[in-house]
Design an enzyme around this catalytic site. Sequence first.
Site, short mmCIF file in Angstrom:
data_model
loop_
_atom_site.label_atom_id
_atom_site.label_comp_id
_atom_site.label_asym_id
_atom_site.label_seq_id
_atom_site.Cartn_x
_atom_site.Cartn_y
_atom_site.Cartn_z
N ASP A 202 3.94 13.80 15.19
CA ASP A 202 4.25 13.55 13.78
C ASP A 202 2.98 13.64 12.93
O ASP A 202 2.71 12.82 12.07
CB ASP A 202 4.91 12.18 13.60
CG ASP A 202 5.63 12.07 12.24
OD1 ASP A 202 5.91 13.12 11.63
OD2 ASP A 202 5.89 10.94 11.80
N LYS B 82 1.71 -3.12 8.91
CA LYS B 82 2.92 -2.30 8.88
C LYS B 82 4.09 -3.18 9.31
O LYS B 82 4.12 -3.70 10.43
CB LYS B 82 2.79 -1.10 9.82
CG LYS B 82 4.00 -0.17 9.77
CD LYS B 82 4.14 0.72 10.99
CE LYS B 82 3.04 1.73 11.10
NZ LYS B 82 3.32 2.73 12.17
N VAL C 107 3.94 -0.96 4.07
CA VAL C 107 2.62 -1.33 4.56
C VAL C 107 1.94 -2.17 3.50
O VAL C 107 1.94 -1.80 2.31
CB VAL C 107 1.76 -0.09 4.88
CG1 VAL C 107 0.37 -0.51 5.35
CG2 VAL C 107 2.42 0.78 5.93
N GLY D 111 6.88 4.05 4.29
CA GLY D 111 7.20 5.18 5.16
C GLY D 111 8.57 5.01 5.74
O GLY D 111 9.32 4.08 5.40
N LEU E 231 0.81 -1.22 0.00
CA LEU E 231 0.00 0.00 0.00
C LEU E 231 0.84 1.27 0.00
O LEU E 231 0.40 2.32 -0.46
CB LEU E 231 -0.91 0.02 1.24
CG LEU E 231 -1.95 -1.11 1.32
CD1 LEU E 231 -2.66 -1.05 2.67
CD2 LEU E 231 -2.96 -0.99 0.19
N GLY F 292 9.06 1.58 7.24
CA GLY F 292 9.05 0.39 6.39
C GLY F 292 7.78 0.33 5.57
O GLY F 292 6.97 1.26 5.55
#
Length: 814
Positions: free
Chosen positions: A626, A529, A515, A510, A507, A513
């Site tokens: 974040d 994830k 997803v 990030g 998908l 790592g």
Amino acid sequence: MDFSCCSKLFFVLFILFFYLLQVCISIDTITSSQFIKDPDTLLSKDGNFTFGFFSPINSTNRYVGIWWKLQSTTIWVANRNQPLNDSNGIITISEDGNLVVLNGQKQVIWSSNVSNIASNTTSQFSDFGNLVLRESTTGNILWKCIQDPSDTLLPDMKLSMSKRTGKSVNLKSWKSPSDPSVGNFSCSTFEYLHIIEVFVWNDTRPYWRSGPWNGEVFTGVQTMTVAYFFRFRGGDDGEGNTNIYYTIQNDEEFFIYHLNSQGKVEKTFWDEEKKEMQVRWTSRESECDVYGICGAFARCNSLSSPICSCLRGFEPRNIHEWNIHNWTGGCVRRTPLQCESVNNKTTNTNQDGYLKLQMVKVPDFAEGLAVTPDICKSLCLENCSCLAYSHEAVIGCMTWTRNLIDIEQLESGGLDLYVRVAYAELDRGRNKTIIIVSTVIVGTLIVVIFAYIIWRRTSNHPGGTSEVHTSDNVIGEMSQAKLQELLIFDFEKLATATNNFDLSNKLGQGGFGPVYKGKLQDGQEIAVKRLSRASGQGLEEFMNEVVVLCKLQHRNLVRLLGCCVDGDEKMLMYEYMPNKSLDAFIFDPSKNKLLDWRTRYSIIEGIARGLLYLHRDSRLRIIHRDLKVSNILLDEALNPKISDFGMARIFGGREDHANTNRVVGTYGYMSPEYAMKGLFSEKSDVFSFGVLILEIIIGRRNSSFYDNELALNLLGFVWIHWREDNILSIIESEIYDHNHHMNVLRCIQIGLLCVQESSVDRPTMATVISMLDSEVASLPPPNEPAFLLMQNINLPPEENQSINKVSITEVSGR
């Protein structure tokens, strides 16, 4: 100076003093000869209340009213349904002795409308905003405005209902913030079979309910305690009237209750330090506060997903509607009661029993009885029509013979409710308890065996000591994070669900790592994830997300379903979001048309409510650290959900800020005090939220301005156009709607208020939500935002280009 000259001077001074004395005495009084003409006003002696002419925000109509501190805090309006269309209005005493408002043609557009009074009357404006009409000779009060309230409840002002006539004194909302005429919502007391409650009505339908009044508090309002709300009074006044009112001990504690145009009752007070109104409590804190949202025989819990669930022993009336979150049809009994079976001539000898619901707002239509708890239970059990009972020390016994509707689970306060169910349901509950206990025991054994196997495997490898330590730490820490609230999946199960982490199921990627999309054996779609070994985020961030999300539940936070720890492999499993992240829409020219203004506003509001939950309303107090567009996921209905809590920090009850030597987050979203000094607080998230608002509306990344000749970031770009009153030229053309012009500008101004350089100047998320809901009529002007010019940051251009998807995990704090 001779004597005659002195006497003349004394005489002149005496006359002047007498005249000034008369002015001072009459400054708060209206007579037939001393009237008020627009724009003149009267000021109360304490200086806090003003009576006179005003125009609401975005309106040119003129009204006569009373306001507290600010004109935007109007507490009473005389001619709310008959506005003046010019500035020629007059307030005076008419020939028949009534207080009246006249238009420019001397026509009466509003009157106190008191009959059979002497013409010798005066109107006086007193402290606490009370406007009265007095008979001049006797001083008797003939009329007062608090007997005819608008949308605001003041101290000692009574919401009342006459049992003899049915007439009531209630609050009536404005139609909108710019239209004071009577709106759709009203707030009043209501007594049903000796149980007193306060209702908000949407026309004639109930919209919100306080729960039963016990003489001190409303038992359905979880924040209401005797210690906090001891000033409330009410009950039967002995003359056939039911009253509810509140008192204050001194002027410094002054606050008001206001019914806004959206049907929310708000407790507001004046913040002397900030010079603005603040909301301390609102009747609509979650969807569960909407009357009967879950239908009959169901309970609403704002911390659950979905929020509605049938009571034990009941099932959805229409399973299809229930599955699409249309719960208003409610639930029906799964097993008939024993007394119903007797009527049907069955031989069932097992007696019905009660299931206990703790800390709930009890249902509507309670019937009161003054008996002990034991008698209350017996009376209900002997009456086949009795569906539930509850007992409260002051109210006594409450029973229900009608459908149980509007039950809400509270985090504190509330009452215990005993719901009548068939014996088979009680037996089923006992069996379920045995199964749960057995499952927990077996699960604990599996975890222990699982940990032992990892230890044995890793201890056989060179250098395995470190790996054993890591895996044991994970298991130990996760046990402390309440494992029973989270499912632990083995690696093979998640590999199967994702087709062995096939690239076709990927998908996104990030800093942590990749997803992957997956599907469990039961058909449930998930997002996995997988923490990359090369990621800067390690065990600390992994465990942080597990601990944080395990304890949080909110409709605007992504839900953690489970996790996996297998050697070096560490994975988190979430609910699957079919529309991926927000940046996939607003920064993609082919998709940004799919998000019209209403949808974008809904997304902004949803993110704000999620942040407010993190900062103030959850069991923990959490700073996300974040927040960015790629961490906002969208479900199938485009509802926003905040994700990625690896960088989040939990605050203690008395902490409001902290310092760190390890600055984490994403450039472009970091507040200046955090990026430069490592200081973070709720206001750090507010800054990131402000950047989000501007990105959502303008449709450009904060970091997309490096080729601009002025070297501005998005904040500076918006600020320059805002200052030049040219903001329309930069709004995303696909979303601009003239009908929502003011709302769009309002949101941009909120965004600029959130990104101000000083954290003290930024609003809290509670204030932001009030601003978004148009409950703060006028917004303060924003100051210059932080990081206005990118060239102020002394980095080479190529180093300064940050990609929003990349999280910074190691920066030395200064």
